[in-house]
Design a protein around this motif. Sequence first.
Motif, PDB file in Angstrom:
ATOM      1  N   GLY A 115       0.906  -1.184   0.066  1.00 41.83           N
ATOM      2  CA  GLY A 115      -0.025   0.030  -0.031  1.00 41.83           C
ATOM      3  C   GLY A 115       0.898   1.405  -0.008  1.00 41.83           C
ATOM      4  N   HIS A 116       2.015   1.198   0.840  1.00 41.87           N
ATOM      5  CA  HIS A 116       2.973   2.437   0.666  1.00 41.87           C
ATOM      6  C   HIS A 116       3.453   2.604  -0.591  1.00 41.87           C
ATOM      7  CE1 HIS A 116       5.924   5.111   2.242  1.00 41.87           C
ATOM      8  NE2 HIS A 116       6.840   4.345   1.837  1.00 41.87           N
ATOM      9  N   ALA A 117       3.844   1.378  -1.324  1.00 42.20           N
ATOM     10  CA  ALA A 117       4.377   1.753  -2.812  1.00 42.20           C
ATOM     11  C   ALA A 117       3.268   2.296  -3.499  1.00 42.20           C
ATOM     12  CB  ALA A 117       5.061   0.388  -3.145  1.00 42.20           C
ATOM     13  N   GLU A 118       2.038   1.746  -3.353  1.00 44.19           N
ATOM     14  CA  GLU A 118       0.938   2.412  -4.370  1.00 44.19           C
ATOM     15  C   GLU A 118       0.658   3.816  -3.982  1.00 44.19           C
ATOM     16  OE1 GLU A 118      -2.480   0.027  -3.247  1.00 44.19           O
ATOM     17  OE2 GLU A 118      -1.686  -1.784  -4.196  1.00 44.19           O
ATOM     18  N   ASP A 119       0.685   4.327  -2.680  1.00 41.74           N
ATOM     19  CA  ASP A 119       0.899   5.812  -2.316  1.00 41.74           C
ATOM     20  C   ASP A 119       2.080   6.549  -3.268  1.00 41.74           C
ATOM     21  OD1 ASP A 119      -1.258   5.146  -0.669  1.00 41.74           O
ATOM     22  OD2 ASP A 119      -0.031   5.181   1.272  1.00 41.74           O
ATOM     23  N   ILE A 120       2.975   6.007  -3.280  1.00 36.07           N
ATOM     24  CA  ILE A 120       4.121   6.508  -3.984  1.00 36.07           C
ATOM     25  C   ILE A 120       3.812   6.536  -5.409  1.00 36.07           C
ATOM     26  CG2 ILE A 120       6.603   6.333  -4.448  1.00 36.07           C
ATOM     27  CD1 ILE A 120       7.168   5.111  -1.745  1.00 36.07           C
ATOM     28  N   ALA A 121       3.521   5.566  -5.786  1.00 35.78           N
ATOM     29  CA  ALA A 121       3.049   5.459  -7.310  1.00 35.78           C
ATOM     30  C   ALA A 121       2.206   6.510  -7.671  1.00 35.78           C
ATOM     31  CB  ALA A 121       2.631   4.170  -7.828  1.00 35.78           C
ATOM     32  N   ALA A 122       1.088   6.546  -6.727  1.00 32.56           N
ATOM     33  CA  ALA A 122      -0.060   7.748  -7.070  1.00 32.56           C
ATOM     34  C   ALA A 122       0.552   9.094  -7.033  1.00 32.56           C
ATOM     35  CB  ALA A 122      -1.329   7.691  -5.999  1.00 32.56           C
ATOM     36  N   ALA A 123       1.458   9.219  -6.047  1.00 33.37           N
ATOM     37  CA  ALA A 123       1.977  10.561  -5.849  1.00 33.37           C
ATOM     38  C   ALA A 123       2.834  11.153  -7.067  1.00 33.37           C
ATOM     39  CB  ALA A 123       2.779  10.700  -4.673  1.00 33.37           C
ATOM     40  N   MET A 124       3.379   9.972  -7.634  1.00 32.42           N
ATOM     41  CA  MET A 124       4.271  10.209  -8.939  1.00 32.42           C
ATOM     42  C   MET A 124       3.760  10.056 -10.301  1.00 32.42           C
ATOM     43  SD  MET A 124       7.963   8.861  -7.192  1.00 32.42           S
ATOM     44  CE  MET A 124       8.831   9.805  -8.181  1.00 32.42           C
ATOM     45  N   ALA A 125       2.395   9.785 -10.206  1.00 31.67           N
ATOM     46  CA  ALA A 125       1.675   9.580 -11.309  1.00 31.67           C
ATOM     47  C   ALA A 125       1.626  10.861 -12.415  1.00 31.67           C
ATOM     48  CB  ALA A 125       0.053   9.201 -11.084  1.00 31.67           C
ATOM     49  N   GLY A 126       2.057  11.883 -12.181  1.00 30.83           N
ATOM     50  CA  GLY A 126       2.196  13.017 -13.128  1.00 30.83           C
ATOM     51  C   GLY A 126       3.349  12.740 -14.065  1.00 30.83           C
ATOM     52  N   VAL A 127       4.148  11.960 -13.805  1.00 32.64           N
ATOM     53  CA  VAL A 127       5.310  11.654 -14.704  1.00 32.64           C
ATOM     54  C   VAL A 127       5.161  10.164 -15.438  1.00 32.64           C
ATOM     55  CG1 VAL A 127       6.723  13.309 -13.800  1.00 32.64           C
ATOM     56  CG2 VAL A 127       6.904  10.993 -12.932  1.00 32.64           C
ATOM     57  N   THR A 128       5.495  10.043 -16.919  1.00 34.96           N
ATOM     58  CA  THR A 128       5.373   8.837 -17.497  1.00 34.96           C
ATOM     59  C   THR A 128       6.351   7.872 -16.958  1.00 34.96           C
ATOM     60  OG1 THR A 128       7.070   9.436 -19.065  1.00 34.96           O
ATOM     61  CG2 THR A 128       4.645  10.004 -19.396  1.00 34.96           C
ATOM     62  N   GLY A 129       6.459   6.714 -17.299  1.00 36.51           N
ATOM     63  CA  GLY A 129       7.581   5.554 -16.961  1.00 36.51           C
ATOM     64  C   GLY A 129       8.885   5.969 -17.595  1.00 36.51           C
ATOM     65  N   VAL A 130       8.817   6.482 -18.767  1.00 32.71           N
ATOM     66  CA  VAL A 130      10.070   7.082 -19.440  1.00 32.71           C
ATOM     67  C   VAL A 130      10.684   8.000 -18.542  1.00 32.71           C
ATOM     68  CG1 VAL A 130      11.031   7.959 -21.592  1.00 32.71           C
ATOM     69  CG2 VAL A 130       9.758   6.163 -21.769  1.00 32.71           C
ATOM     70  N   GLU A 131       9.773   9.114 -18.305  1.00 34.61           N
ATOM     71  CA  GLU A 131      10.130  10.132 -17.443  1.00 34.61           C
ATOM     72  C   GLU A 131      10.786   9.602 -16.023  1.00 34.61           C
ATOM     73  OE1 GLU A 131       7.424  13.654 -19.119  1.00 34.61           O
ATOM     74  OE2 GLU A 131       6.623  12.228 -17.580  1.00 34.61           O
ATOM     75  N   LEU A 132      10.137   8.849 -15.386  1.00 36.58           N
ATOM     76  CA  LEU A 132      10.459   8.384 -13.984  1.00 36.58           C
ATOM     77  C   LEU A 132      11.804   7.676 -14.130  1.00 36.58           C
ATOM     78  CD1 LEU A 132       7.576   6.642 -12.610  1.00 36.58           C
ATOM     79  CD2 LEU A 132       8.696   8.479 -11.659  1.00 36.58           C
ATOM     80  N   ALA A 133      12.135   6.856 -15.435  1.00 32.93           N
ATOM     81  CA  ALA A 133      13.388   6.238 -15.391  1.00 32.93           C
ATOM     82  C   ALA A 133      14.676   7.458 -15.726  1.00 32.93           C
ATOM     83  CB  ALA A 133      13.442   5.463 -16.710  1.00 32.93           C
ATOM     84  N   GLU A 134      14.182   8.563 -16.466  1.00 30.91           N
ATOM     85  CA  GLU A 134      15.242   9.503 -16.546  1.00 30.91           C
ATOM     86  C   GLU A 134      15.300  10.222 -15.121  1.00 30.91           C
ATOM     87  OE1 GLU A 134      17.882  12.397 -18.604  1.00 30.91           O
ATOM     88  OE2 GLU A 134      17.179  10.220 -18.729  1.00 30.91           O
ATOM     89  N   LEU A 135      14.128  10.369 -14.447  1.00 28.52           N
ATOM     90  CA  LEU A 135      14.458  10.995 -13.203  1.00 28.52           C
ATOM     91  C   LEU A 135      15.233   9.984 -12.195  1.00 28.52           C
ATOM     92  CD1 LEU A 135      13.335  13.154 -11.099  1.00 28.52           C
ATOM     93  CD2 LEU A 135      11.506  11.873 -10.655  1.00 28.52           C
ATOM     94  N   ASP A 136      15.172   8.767 -12.314  1.00 29.47           N
ATOM     95  CA  ASP A 136      15.882   7.888 -11.276  1.00 29.47           C
ATOM     96  C   ASP A 136      17.390   8.074 -11.884  1.00 29.47           C
ATOM     97  OD1 ASP A 136      16.083   5.489  -9.605  1.00 29.47           O
ATOM     98  OD2 ASP A 136      16.949   4.762 -11.469  1.00 29.47           O
ATOM     99  N   ARG A 137      17.662   8.192 -12.964  1.00 24.49           N
ATOM    100  CA  ARG A 137      19.099   8.314 -13.504  1.00 24.49           C
ATOM    101  C   ARG A 137      19.565   9.633 -12.935  1.00 24.49           C
ATOM    102  NH1 ARG A 137      21.955  10.737 -17.133  1.00 24.49           N
ATOM    103  NH2 ARG A 137      20.155  11.844 -18.122  1.00 24.49           N
ATOM    104  N   LEU A 138      18.945  10.700 -13.206  1.00 21.74           N
ATOM    105  CA  LEU A 138      19.447  12.067 -12.875  1.00 21.74           C
ATOM    106  C   LEU A 138      19.530  12.080 -11.318  1.00 21.74           C
ATOM    107  CD1 LEU A 138      17.038  14.216 -15.311  1.00 21.74           C
ATOM    108  CD2 LEU A 138      19.599  13.706 -15.220  1.00 21.74           C
TER     109      LEU A 138
END
Length: 149
Positions: A115-138
């Motif tokens: 559920g905690h992971a789902e809360d994080i995913a919901a909070a970060m839903a404003g960015v796409t999977g590709v953007e999340l990967a780039e954000l992770d890298r940066l």
Amino acid sequence: MYGVEDAATIAAVRAYVKLLRASRAVVARTLPRLAEAGLTHTQLGVLEAVLHLGPLTQRDLTRKLLTSPGNLTDVIDKLARRGLVERVACKEDRRSVRVVLTDSGRAFIEGLFPGHAEDIAAAMAGVTGVELAELDRLLRRLGKGAAGD
């Protein structure tokens, strides 16, 4: 900007402010579930780290969670009083102690974490999977650079 004229410094300050605001917004989305479970983010961090990485020394947890040894001792004391973790002496180094999940601690964090992971995913839903990967890298690069690695 407040006596700063260097464009690179101004850009860094602006990005820093946005990073803090975004971080606080994501953290705020996760607070209700943690409050309901009676946990702080640091307590969750200990439980999650030990769940996913196995028993860890307090020193390892201090480094992983970026908290002070004194604060971590208090956090572990509180989790131990709740019966979620226990300290076990290391056989290889008697000066060292590992933090281990109890059976009830394992059941607790395994029930809470999805559920905690789902809360994080919901909070970060404003960015796409590709953007999340780039954000992770940066962010990884930023963290290493800030730490001097």
